[in-house]
Design a protein around this motif. Structure first.
Motif, PDB file in Angstrom:
ATOM      1  N   SER A  60       0.818  -1.238   0.110  1.00  0.00           N
ATOM      2  CA  SER A  60       0.016   0.095   0.066  1.00  0.00           C
ATOM      3  C   SER A  60       0.677   1.232  -0.077  1.00  0.00           C
ATOM      4  O   SER A  60       2.034   1.129   0.569  1.00  0.00           O
ATOM      5  N   TRP A  61       0.414   2.566  -0.549  1.00  0.00           N
ATOM      6  CA  TRP A  61       1.343   3.660  -0.214  1.00  0.00           C
ATOM      7  C   TRP A  61       1.434   3.793   1.012  1.00  0.00           C
ATOM      8  O   TRP A  61       2.703   4.521   0.984  1.00  0.00           O
ATOM      9  N   GLU A  62       0.624   3.701   2.217  1.00  0.00           N
ATOM     10  CA  GLU A  62       1.237   4.042   3.357  1.00  0.00           C
ATOM     11  C   GLU A  62       2.372   3.346   3.496  1.00  0.00           C
ATOM     12  O   GLU A  62       3.048   3.656   4.430  1.00  0.00           O
ATOM     13  N   HIS A  63       2.279   1.810   3.581  1.00  0.00           N
ATOM     14  CA  HIS A  63       3.521   0.971   3.882  1.00  0.00           C
ATOM     15  C   HIS A  63       4.741   1.685   3.037  1.00  0.00           C
ATOM     16  O   HIS A  63       5.797   1.557   3.479  1.00  0.00           O
ATOM     17  N   ILE A  64       4.394   1.783   1.761  1.00  0.00           N
ATOM     18  CA  ILE A  64       5.719   2.108   0.859  1.00  0.00           C
ATOM     19  C   ILE A  64       6.366   3.540   1.424  1.00  0.00           C
ATOM     20  O   ILE A  64       7.705   3.806   1.542  1.00  0.00           O
ATOM     21  N   ILE A  65       5.630   4.554   1.403  1.00  0.00           N
ATOM     22  CA  ILE A  65       6.044   5.885   2.078  1.00  0.00           C
ATOM     23  C   ILE A  65       6.751   5.643   3.412  1.00  0.00           C
ATOM     24  O   ILE A  65       7.658   6.380   3.655  1.00  0.00           O
ATOM     25  N   SER A  66       6.027   4.779   4.323  1.00  0.00           N
ATOM     26  CA  SER A  66       6.754   4.621   5.662  1.00  0.00           C
ATOM     27  C   SER A  66       8.085   3.983   5.484  1.00  0.00           C
ATOM     28  O   SER A  66       8.932   4.454   6.200  1.00  0.00           O
ATOM     29  N   LYS A  67       8.270   2.993   4.507  1.00  0.00           N
ATOM     30  CA  LYS A  67       9.637   2.534   4.238  1.00  0.00           C
ATOM     31  C   LYS A  67      10.529   3.499   3.708  1.00  0.00           C
ATOM     32  O   LYS A  67      11.755   3.697   4.331  1.00  0.00           O
ATOM     33  N   TYR A  68      10.159   4.355   3.048  1.00  0.00           N
ATOM     34  CA  TYR A  68      11.110   5.539   2.323  1.00  0.00           C
ATOM     35  C   TYR A  68      11.337   6.592   3.447  1.00  0.00           C
ATOM     36  O   TYR A  68      12.530   7.024   3.527  1.00  0.00           O
ATOM     37  N   MET A  69      10.364   6.924   4.247  1.00  0.00           N
ATOM     38  CA  MET A  69      10.457   7.762   5.326  1.00  0.00           C
ATOM     39  C   MET A  69      11.754   7.224   6.152  1.00  0.00           C
ATOM     40  O   MET A  69      12.671   8.268   6.678  1.00  0.00           O
ATOM     41  N   LYS A  70      11.684   6.095   6.496  1.00  0.00           N
ATOM     42  CA  LYS A  70      12.520   5.583   7.457  1.00  0.00           C
ATOM     43  C   LYS A  70      14.045   5.517   6.906  1.00  0.00           C
ATOM     44  O   LYS A  70      15.088   5.816   7.233  1.00  0.00           O
TER      45      LYS A  70
END
Length: 75
Positions: A60-70
């Protein structure tokens, strides 16, 4: 859920572990699986739900964005 022609590898392991699809190795097995999916709606629905949950939890976008933010925070 997916119908997956298997031999080995991570896709095979993910489908088996999560019960999110059907595996087949030849035409006759594929035919059996198609009939099984049509005749057994509770198993089919479980595999659909498991596949949807896996994709939603991991892609999901939420999961992908979270990984990029980390990742960005570590730079």
């Amino acid at each position: 859920f997916v119908f997956f022609f298997f031999s080995y590898g991570p896709t095979l392991e993910n489908i088996e572990r999560r019960l999110s699809g059907y595996l087949f190795g030849d035409y006759s097995t594929f035919c059996v699986i198609i009939h099984m999916a049509c005749d057994n709606s509770s198993d089919r629905d479980l595999r659909i739900e498991n596949g949807y949950k896996y994709v939603n939890d991991n892609y999901s976008w939420e999961h992908i964005i979270s990984k990029y933010m980390k990742l960005i925070e570590t730079l």
